[in-house]
Design an enzyme around this catalytic site. Structure first.
Site, PDB file in Angstrom:
ATOM      1  N   GLY A   1       0.831  -1.206   0.000  1.00 58.41           N
ATOM      2  CA  GLY A   1       0.000   0.000   0.000  1.00 58.41           C
ATOM      3  C   GLY A   1       0.859   1.247   0.000  1.00 58.41           C
TER       4      GLY A   1
ATOM      5  CB  THR B   1       4.039   0.331   6.810  1.00 55.52           C
ATOM      6  OG1 THR B   1       2.711  -0.029   7.193  1.00 55.52           O
ATOM      7  CG2 THR B   1       4.912   0.290   8.063  1.00 55.52           C
ATOM      8  CB  VAL B   2      -0.286   4.048   6.697  1.00 56.89           C
ATOM      9  CG1 VAL B   2       0.010   4.960   5.506  1.00 56.89           C
ATOM     10  CG2 VAL B   2      -1.087   2.834   6.263  1.00 56.89           C
ATOM     11  CG  ASP B   3      -0.656  -0.965   8.483  1.00 62.48           C
ATOM     12  OD1 ASP B   3      -1.644  -0.207   8.473  1.00 62.48           O
ATOM     13  OD2 ASP B   3      -0.527  -1.927   7.709  1.00 62.48           O
TER      14      ASP B   3
ATOM     15  NE  ARG C   1      -9.130  -5.266   7.532  1.00 65.78           N
ATOM     16  CZ  ARG C   1     -10.383  -5.730   7.382  1.00 65.78           C
ATOM     17  NH1 ARG C   1     -10.635  -7.018   7.391  1.00 65.78           N
ATOM     18  NH2 ARG C   1     -11.390  -4.912   7.197  1.00 65.78           N
TER      19      ARG C   1
ATOM     20  CG  LEU D   1     -10.307  10.920   0.682  1.00 64.82           C
ATOM     21  CD1 LEU D   1     -10.531   9.954  -0.469  1.00 64.82           C
ATOM     22  CD2 LEU D   1     -11.650  11.385   1.218  1.00 64.82           C
ATOM     23  CD  GLN D   2      -7.266   6.178   6.753  1.00 63.96           C
ATOM     24  OE1 GLN D   2      -6.981   6.099   7.941  1.00 63.96           O
ATOM     25  NE2 GLN D   2      -8.336   5.586   6.258  1.00 63.96           N
TER      26      GLN D   2
END
Lengths: 419, 419
Positions: free
Chosen positions: A13, A142-144, A192, A298-299
């Site tokens: 992602g 990673t946004v995570d 998630r 969007l985020q």
């Protein structure tokens, strides 16, 4: 030292700042012409290396490369494609080395999360076994925010800033409307497996009663009665309730909220995410009027509201990756280190990929308040510096200016390869 | 000229810039102390006038009032409360006059959309009949952009900029992912009756193939086969498809897409908006992987990305409202006039409320492309200036700074009134 080519690919992602890392890698390569000749990028990530679809980054102007710093998405294309097990699918790995050899690629920069760190390590190990001199560096993204060793993952800070800001702004909206209209607002955010992004929503408020009133983390088993009691309490006390919910919210037994067995007349899983599911519960249990939003792409694409800290870190790990490679460090990942908290100071260290691959960093339990619905001061202290500073892109005609690379393809030299 | 008090109230759904209008009204009142003594604001809109819950705006500092210019939401509270028919519920209108009289309020500034223009007119007419000298001015505001006479409605330009920017950013995201993952992205936007906001999404792309590939307007009857054919064509041609869909999307017979008879096991209407419904159709008919986002309040609260043009116009109509009142113009609305297109120049004119109330401005059919899925050059020409310019709020600790008014309540002088 002789000149060789470098290969850069984006994985998984994308984020608002992965291209800032690309910018860092490419600019640093351009500053080392005595070692690095051309930079090739994989079209659609590692797939581009397997299929020999290489983009000639040297054909892009300095202006285009500089503009990557403020362009969201993955400029060369990314992919969700995990290389298969090396023992059973060795041919894939060998193909990579073959492509690298055919194009004199001696530097491999792989920009991604945990999975790609693992791939990067394996490619490095195999090249060594095959006697091909490759320096493989993983560039974290990673946004995570779940990569180990690094204090934070480039990409996360900007999502955090977007979610905190959006929570603040939407809260002012519902606060104005709640006397006669909407009482509950639900914002669904990514994450998630871990509640890092949901936690960032908590930065919107500080004092007693300031929204968000309820944060729902994947780490805390969802208890409908407890959540509804908390929502009701907020509406009674403050007139309204703002909920930030992670897409990974789940029941004790691990079932996701959005997948709670709801199917339509054809037996298909019910459409819709966690936010509408939760909003429906509010309506059913409490009868309050609600609104809900799902930020989705969007985020993580909101480069217009990127955290300056995040942009600088994303760029810095890109540059440091090249520095490590040129220093002969192999199988490494540049990582962010927090030096001091106030003022926030950081630098870039390096970590061996063997310590990074297949490790996930979860949110510490003491970052979640005792009732499970908020963040603790320790969490706030960790998160606050990551959203510091703005780095607005240039605008033209009212819209952000983005890089438009030519994406010129390098001539193929090898036979076709089927994925 | 003697000194009297002024009353200001916010009505209906709030916007990113309604407080900029409040700022304009209040600052202009403060500059006319020879005519205007205190400004009172209705707590939660017109309800505050009915219940005599008046906020003493004169107790707020100049800094707080200035900060309203960059604070989203409705600082004094708004409401969805339409005064009932004047013939059957005359008491409500009389109560307003009674409250105005009790607090020496001779200026009534009502900041809202079409409904509140109608209320403003009726209050004005009744005060005349009752011999109470009141000057009533309507300050235009609505993200729906459906007010007549004014070239655009303050509040719309900022939503338009947010949606155009978000569409652009999310499109770069999906474009990077589409080779192996998401092929279709759906963004649901506001606008139940008119497609103005959906149309703004169209500003994100200009050239052939640039996203959004499909816009779904409430004005164009939804034809599932035609939409799916267009989506499929985009995926085949460009590798992906970006859809901007209005929440008001409906079938030929007027049924909303999101309400297409889907109910859950309990017979409740199925949760979820248009975006997940449409995404489900894509999955069912075409089998493509999708992502969807519902911007909801985020779009109309996103002051961080406001259009500078919109902020300036919102502020200007606030100031002009006071100028009209002081010039003795009654039952009027300041309106934006487009003087020239390139360069875009505008000024503020005024319109009699009798010509504003109960009129809705729809999107001209020639703003929608022939196939019904895009905007025409005429539409682009109309919309483009409205998103021009940025007006970023100040940030502190990574978050936008917002006004925190004290909201000091004025002592009541009248008996209770039941709504």
């Amino acid at each position: 030292m002789a000149q060789h080519n470098a290969f850069y690919a984006q994985s998984g992602g994308v984020t608002a700042v992965i291209n800032a890392s690309a910018c860092g890698v490419i600019e640093a390569c351009r500053e080392a012409p005595e070692h690095i000749n051309k930079v090739y990028a994989g079209r659609n990530g590692i797939i581009g290396a397997l299929t020999e679809e290489l983009i000639d980054v040297s054909a892009e102007s300095d202006e285009t490369i500089a503009a990557l710093r403020h362009t969201p998405g993955g400029a060369f294309g990314s992919c969700r494609y995990k290389l298969k097990d090396i023992d059973t699918h060795r041919a894939q790995y060998e193909r990579l080395i073959e492509v690298f050899r055919a194009h004199d690629i001696r530097y491999f920069f792989y920009n991604g999360g945990g999975d790609s760190a693992d791939t990067c390590l394996k490619v490095s190990q195999l090249s060594e076994k095959m006697g091909y001199p490759l320096t493989a560096i993983h560039v974290p993204k990673t946004v995570d925010n779940d990569l180990p060793i690094t204090d934070c993952s480039p990409g996360f800070g900007s999502v955090a800033k977007y979610i905190a800001t959006s929570t603040l702004e939407a809260s002012l909206d519902i606060a104005s409307m709640c006397a006669t209209s909407t009482k509950v607002f639900v914002l669904e955010v990514m994450g998630r497996h871990a509640g890092w992004i949901a936690a960032a929503g908590g930065l919107a408020g500080q004092g007693e009663g300031e929204p968000p009133h309820v944060i729902i983390f994947p780490e805390v088993a969802f208890d409908r009665d407890a959540v509804m009691a908390k929502v009701d309490e907020s509406v009674r006390k403050y007139g309204y309730c703002v909920i930030v919910v992670s897409e990974g919210a789940r029941y004790e037994d691990g079932t996701f909220l959005a997948d709670a067995g709801n199917t339509d007349a054809f037996g298909h899983r019910q459409l819709g995410g966690v936010a509408p599911t939760l909003a429906g519960m509010v309506k059913q249990d409490l009868g309050y009027k609600y609104h809900w939003a799902v930020a989705d792409y969007l985020q993580r694409a909101a480069r217009h509201l990127a955290s300056r800290t995040d942009v600088e870190q994303a760029y810095a790990v890109g540059r440091e990756a090249v520095a490590l490679a040129l220093a002969g460090k192999n199988s490494m990942m540049p990582a962010i280190r927090r030096i001091t908290q106030a003022p926030y100071q950081w630098d870039v260290i390096s970590a061996p990929l063997s310590e990074v691959a297949n490790q996930e960093k979860f949110m510490p339990r003491d970052f979640i308040s005792e009732d499970g619905f908020g963040i603790t001061p320790a969490c706030r202290e960790y998160l606050a510096p990551l959203i510091q500073g703005e780095d607005f892109p240039p605008f033209k005609n009212g819209l952000p200016v983005v890089a438009k690379p030519e994406l010129k393809q390098v001539e193929k030299r090898l036979p076709e390869f089927t994925l």
